[in-house]
Design an enzyme around this catalytic site. Structure first.
Site, PDB file in Angstrom:
ATOM      1  N   ARG A  42      42.374  86.235  54.695  1.00 10.53           N
ATOM      2  CA  ARG A  42      41.992  87.239  55.695  1.00 10.53           C
ATOM      3  C   ARG A  42      42.389  88.641  55.265  1.00 10.53           C
ATOM      4  O   ARG A  42      41.612  89.565  55.333  1.00 10.53           O
ATOM      5  CB  ARG A  42      42.660  86.925  57.044  1.00 10.53           C
ATOM      6  CG  ARG A  42      42.046  85.745  57.750  1.00 10.53           C
ATOM      7  CD  ARG A  42      42.888  85.329  58.914  1.00 10.53           C
ATOM      8  NE  ARG A  42      44.230  84.946  58.457  1.00 10.53           N
ATOM      9  CZ  ARG A  42      45.122  84.344  59.203  1.00 10.53           C
ATOM     10  NH1 ARG A  42      44.851  84.082  60.454  1.00 10.53           N
ATOM     11  NH2 ARG A  42      46.298  84.018  58.717  1.00 10.53           N
TER      12      ARG A  42
ATOM     13  N   HIS B 172      37.494  79.813  60.856  1.00 15.88           N
ATOM     14  CA  HIS B 172      37.471  78.544  60.113  1.00 15.88           C
ATOM     15  C   HIS B 172      36.030  78.071  59.930  1.00 15.88           C
ATOM     16  O   HIS B 172      35.645  77.624  58.843  1.00 15.88           O
ATOM     17  CB  HIS B 172      38.224  77.442  60.881  1.00 15.88           C
ATOM     18  CG  HIS B 172      39.691  77.668  61.057  1.00 15.88           C
ATOM     19  ND1 HIS B 172      40.324  77.547  62.278  1.00 15.88           N
ATOM     20  CD2 HIS B 172      40.659  77.988  60.168  1.00 15.88           C
ATOM     21  CE1 HIS B 172      41.621  77.778  62.120  1.00 15.88           C
ATOM     22  NE2 HIS B 172      41.851  78.055  60.861  1.00 15.88           N
TER      23      HIS B 172
ATOM     24  N   SER C 101      44.526  81.009  64.839  1.00 15.59           N
ATOM     25  CA  SER C 101      44.665  80.021  65.924  1.00 15.59           C
ATOM     26  C   SER C 101      45.808  80.426  66.858  1.00 15.59           C
ATOM     27  O   SER C 101      45.722  80.213  68.076  1.00 15.59           O
ATOM     28  CB  SER C 101      44.946  78.633  65.350  1.00 15.59           C
ATOM     29  OG  SER C 101      43.875  78.199  64.566  1.00 15.59           O
TER      30      SER C 101
ATOM     31  N   LYS D 287      55.218  71.672  63.469  1.00 11.36           N
ATOM     32  CA  LYS D 287      54.703  72.833  64.190  1.00 11.36           C
ATOM     33  C   LYS D 287      54.483  72.611  65.688  1.00 11.36           C
ATOM     34  O   LYS D 287      54.137  73.542  66.387  1.00 11.36           O
ATOM     35  CB  LYS D 287      53.384  73.267  63.551  1.00 11.36           C
ATOM     36  CG  LYS D 287      53.554  74.170  62.336  1.00 11.36           C
ATOM     37  CD  LYS D 287      52.243  74.854  62.018  1.00 11.36           C
ATOM     38  CE  LYS D 287      52.326  75.754  60.809  1.00 11.36           C
ATOM     39  NZ  LYS D 287      51.001  76.275  60.425  1.00 11.36           N
TER      40      LYS D 287
HETATM   41  O1  PNS Z   1      46.262  76.171  58.592  1.00 11.68           O
HETATM   42  P1  PNS Z   1      47.591  76.226  57.897  1.00 11.68           P
HETATM   43  O2  PNS Z   1      48.675  75.791  58.850  1.00 11.68           O
HETATM   44  O3  PNS Z   1      47.855  77.567  57.269  1.00 11.68           O
HETATM   45  O4  PNS Z   1      47.532  75.143  56.705  1.00 11.68           O
HETATM   46  C1  PNS Z   1      48.647  74.928  55.872  1.00 11.68           C
HETATM   47  C2  PNS Z   1      48.447  73.690  54.973  1.00 11.68           C
HETATM   48  C3  PNS Z   1      48.031  72.483  55.780  1.00 11.68           C
HETATM   49  C4  PNS Z   1      47.385  73.982  53.952  1.00 11.68           C
HETATM   50  C5  PNS Z   1      49.801  73.442  54.244  1.00 11.68           C
HETATM   51  O5  PNS Z   1      50.846  73.452  55.169  1.00 11.68           O
HETATM   52  C6  PNS Z   1      49.847  72.117  53.475  1.00 11.68           C
HETATM   53  O6  PNS Z   1      49.183  71.966  52.476  1.00 11.68           O
HETATM   54  N1  PNS Z   1      50.639  71.149  53.995  1.00 11.68           N
HETATM   55  C7  PNS Z   1      50.754  69.830  53.407  1.00 11.68           C
HETATM   56  C8  PNS Z   1      52.125  69.618  52.766  1.00 11.68           C
HETATM   57  C9  PNS Z   1      52.152  70.187  51.356  1.00 11.68           C
HETATM   58  O7  PNS Z   1      51.422  69.774  50.486  1.00 11.68           O
HETATM   59  N2  PNS Z   1      53.026  71.191  51.149  1.00 11.68           N
HETATM   60  C10 PNS Z   1      53.165  71.859  49.897  1.00 11.68           C
HETATM   61  C11 PNS Z   1      52.189  73.009  49.777  1.00 11.68           C
HETATM   62  S1  PNS Z   1      52.837  74.198  48.647  1.00 11.68           S
END
Ligand code: PNS
Length: 167
Positions: A90, A17, A128, A41
């Protein structure tokens, strides 16, 4: 002024990150790191702890801001008056999920694009979740997270293992 949002769970922030944050900070005028308050989560760290950890590892970068967010990412991006979302890629295994997210975000909010930075090869295997798993066995995580983060993760993992609630 080009502003990007780099969203994620960051539970905890890894060197992968940090690499994406540093590289995007060179491309963009400003990068807002958005830390999701993801209730689904059950994270190891509270959102405030994750924000503080990110602040501690990005303190040397003047154009980075760390904010928590709830709800839809596109709403957060709009509220930040940002232009794009930045995500790290990645490996091919990330691609399907990232493509789905970026396409969905653009359908529900046509003005918002996602740009991808390929992760530094050194960290292409890193997540993570892997860091937390190793920490649960008190393994060496010094190759994966900054020293101050490693201390916190190992200590929290020990607490969880011993059934002590998060402080
Ligand atoms: O580090 P992560 O857990 O892969 O991040 C995922 C994240 C935070 C980018 C994604 O879960 C997100 O954008 N969540 C907010 C809710 C949302 O907008 N969902 C629709 C996305 S298609």
């Amino acid at each position: 002024m080009a502003v990007a949002v780099y969203p994620g769970s960051f539970d905890p922030v890894t060197l992968g990150h940090q690499d994406i944050i540093e590289r995007s900070s060179k491309i963009m005028d400003k990068v807002i790191v958005g830390v999701l308050k993801n209730n689904s989560k059950s994270p190891l760290f509270s959102v405030q702890e994750r924000v503080n950890m990110l602040k501690s590892v990005t303190g040397h970068l003047p154009n980075i801001e760390i904010l928590a967010f709830d709800g839809l990412l596109v709403d957060f991006v709009r509220n930040c008056r940002a232009d794009v979302i930045v995500r790290g890629l990645r490996a091919i295994t990330d691609f399907e999920y990232e493509l789905q997210m970026s396409q969905t975000n653009r359908v529900i909010s046509p003005g918002i694009d996602t740009i991808f930075l390929t992760t530094n090869l050194k960290y292409s295997y890193l997540s993570s979740s892997i860091v937390k798993e190793i920490a649960m066995y008190q393994g060496d995580i010094s190759a994966f997270v900054a020293p101050e983060i490693a201390v916190k993760v190992l200590s929290r993992a020990e607490d969880v293992k011993n059934g002590r609630p998060a402080r």
